[in-house]
Design a protein around this motif. Structure first.
Motif, PDB file in Angstrom:
ATOM      1  N   LYS A   3      16.099  32.925  26.463  1.00 46.03           N
ATOM      2  CA  LYS A   3      15.443  33.805  25.216  1.00 46.03           C
ATOM      3  C   LYS A   3      15.975  35.204  25.104  1.00 46.03           C
ATOM      4  N   ARG A  58      17.733  28.822  16.757  1.00 42.88           N
ATOM      5  CA  ARG A  58      18.834  29.023  17.458  1.00 42.88           C
ATOM      6  C   ARG A  58      20.016  28.779  16.282  1.00 42.88           C
ATOM      7  N   ARG A 123      26.834  35.717  21.069  1.00 40.25           N
ATOM      8  CA  ARG A 123      26.744  34.088  21.727  1.00 40.25           C
ATOM      9  C   ARG A 123      28.511  33.655  21.842  1.00 40.25           C
ATOM     10  N   ASN A 128      23.402  34.113  26.160  1.00 39.06           N
ATOM     11  CA  ASN A 128      22.324  33.606  25.132  1.00 39.06           C
ATOM     12  C   ASN A 128      22.838  32.179  24.857  1.00 39.06           C
ATOM     13  N   TYR A 153      25.547  29.262  17.233  1.00 38.50           N
ATOM     14  CA  TYR A 153      24.742  28.565  17.485  1.00 38.50           C
ATOM     15  C   TYR A 153      24.393  28.764  19.176  1.00 38.50           C
TER      16      TYR A 153
END
Length: 448
Positions: A3, A58, A123, A128, A153
């Motif tokens: 996170k 997410r 991402r 992450n 995602y």
């Protein structure tokens, strides 16, 4: 699960700055009244908290949160316009105030768009991410894989396990071999196709996950699977059962709990420990030889080891890291009995709370040797390590503290700890803190 802990605080700060700077530029008269400034900021915090605005899953994006964004603008708009009547600020025309509020909405929307663009870019570069595997292969696998393969995602899809003979590049082996792979490759989330597993197999997977700190989610069929903490999430059109859902899975809840921890620990350090520590030091030097503080390695969240601090209440011994205090324990000093009876010996752990190793409320951290013992003998013991340990907890106010004499003692503690994790709220934390103080003043039979 990885996170980014600073995302929500940064977003909140930017939103507050946008609101305040816009109001300062367009309605400077507002900032002549300190109450109106407090009103705008507190109202934003209350409104966003009520709408659960900041926690984003997410798989969320700008469009999936558009409805809550519009709802926020409507409610906060009422707060905004009411303030000019409430505080008697009538020097601005209604159209002018409306344009100023539209400016606030436009800037907040722009920041939200830029936030999601930055998150998606972050991402796509491999940060992450959450490592996932699927156990079982049915018609839902291609749909689920499309979700996992979307770089926005932040999933890192490793592959799937299945007992069928169908060959595929993403097939990692049969179901029996999945457990070794999960542990050896640090897989964080496991998705099970209920249609491909028997009820007994699913229950076995649930047991393995609960006892190894792995997140497990079920793609359901018609099998009867029930859990008090179960929640259903939608991955596109695929329903997923999350078997260990907790309010503390939300970043916003973690932020609220962290603020609570910082406020309480800061108050305790400044107004209690600042004068109590030198007093205990003087009394301890009179009573026995040894250091003021006792530190010991304990297991915290995700089973990470940290140094837990206490006022020393025992004479130095070779069993301090392996044996819990017992009734009439000869290791406990005269002063130590008072410190333990009143729980004063635990107060230095507020430094652990301030440093982020512990929380004010949570499962009590156990010695490393006891964690190693109980994780192999007590079912679901490691579930309590999904959240930070606490100075006090639900188990403690229910009388489950002190020496473990029977197996039921540790089993009941684990049950209370899991219940707390599943039902957490700020009100529950406040109640536990109040009852802890009350019990410390009243005195507890097992505090020795």
């Amino acid at each position: 699960m990885k996170k980014s802990l600073f995302i929500i605080p940064i977003s909140l700060i930017v939103h507050i700055l946008i609101i305040n700077l816009t109001l300062y530029v367009y309605t400077p008269e507002t900032y002549l009244n300190v109450f109106s400034i407090v009103y705008y900021n507190i109202a934003w915090l209350i409104t966003t908290y009520s709408l659960n605005f900041y926690p984003t899953a997410r798989r969320d994006g700008f469009m999936t949160n558009l409805k809550s964004f519009i709802k926020l603008f409507l409610i906060y708009g009422l707060v905004y316009f009411t303030s000019f009547v409430f505080f008697g600020l009538n020097s601005y025309s209604t159209p002018y105030l409306f344009l100023a509020y539209l400016q606030i909405c436009a800037l907040l929307t722009l920041f939200r768009v830029l936030f999601y663009l930055a998150r998606n870019l972050y991402r796509k570069r491999g940060y992450n991410t959450t490592r996932v595997v699927v156990i079982g292969r049915d018609r839902n696998l291609p749909k689920l894989k499309r979700i996992f393969d979307n770089p926005q995602y932040g999933y890192s899809y490793m592959g799937y396990f299945d007992n069928s003979t169908v060959e595929s590049e993403s097939c990692l082996g049969d179901i029996e071999s999945s457990f070794n792979y999960i542990f050896e490759n640090n897989v964080e989330e496991v998705y099970c196709m209920a249609s491909k597993l028997s009820k007994a197999e699913i229950q076995y997977v649930m047991k393995i996950a609960d006892n190894s700190l792995k997140r497990i989610k079920i793609i359901p069929d018609n099998k009867e699977l029930f859990s008090s903490a179960m929640s259903i999430e939608l991955y596109g059109a695929v329903p997923i059962l999350n078997l260990r859902a907790s309010p503390l899975d939300l970043d916003y809840s973690n932020m609220i709990k962290r603020i609570f921890d910082i406020l309480i620990s800061s108050f305790a350090i400044v107004f209690v420990l600042s004068w109590l520590t030198p007093l205990v030091y003087i009394l301890m030097k009179i009573d026995s030889k040894g250091p003021l503080f006792f530190k010991q390695q304990r297991h915290g969240v995700n089973r990470d080891v940290f140094w837990c601090y206490k006022f020393r209440s025992m004479a130095k011994s070779t069993t301090s890291d392996t044996q819990m205090a017992t009734k009439n324990d000869v290791r406990v000093t005269k002063l130590g009995r008072i410190l333990r009876k009143t729980s004063i010996d635990e107060l230095p752990q507020f430094f652990n709370v301030l440093m982020g190793d512990m929380s004010v409320v949570g499962p009590r951290p156990h010695m490393v040797v006891h964690t190693q013992e109980y994780e192999n003998s007590v079912d679901r013991y490691l579930v309590r390590h999904f959240i930070k340990p606490g100075i006090t907890g639900l188990a403690q106010i229910q009388g489950c503290r002190g020496e473990i004499l029977d197996r039921s003692d540790i089993v009941n503690r684990v049950r209370y700890d899991i219940f707390y994790m599943e039902k957490w709220s700020l009100a529950l934390d406040a109640k536990i803190v109040f009852l802890t103080i009350y019990n410390a003043i009243k005195g507890e039979a097992k505090a020795y």
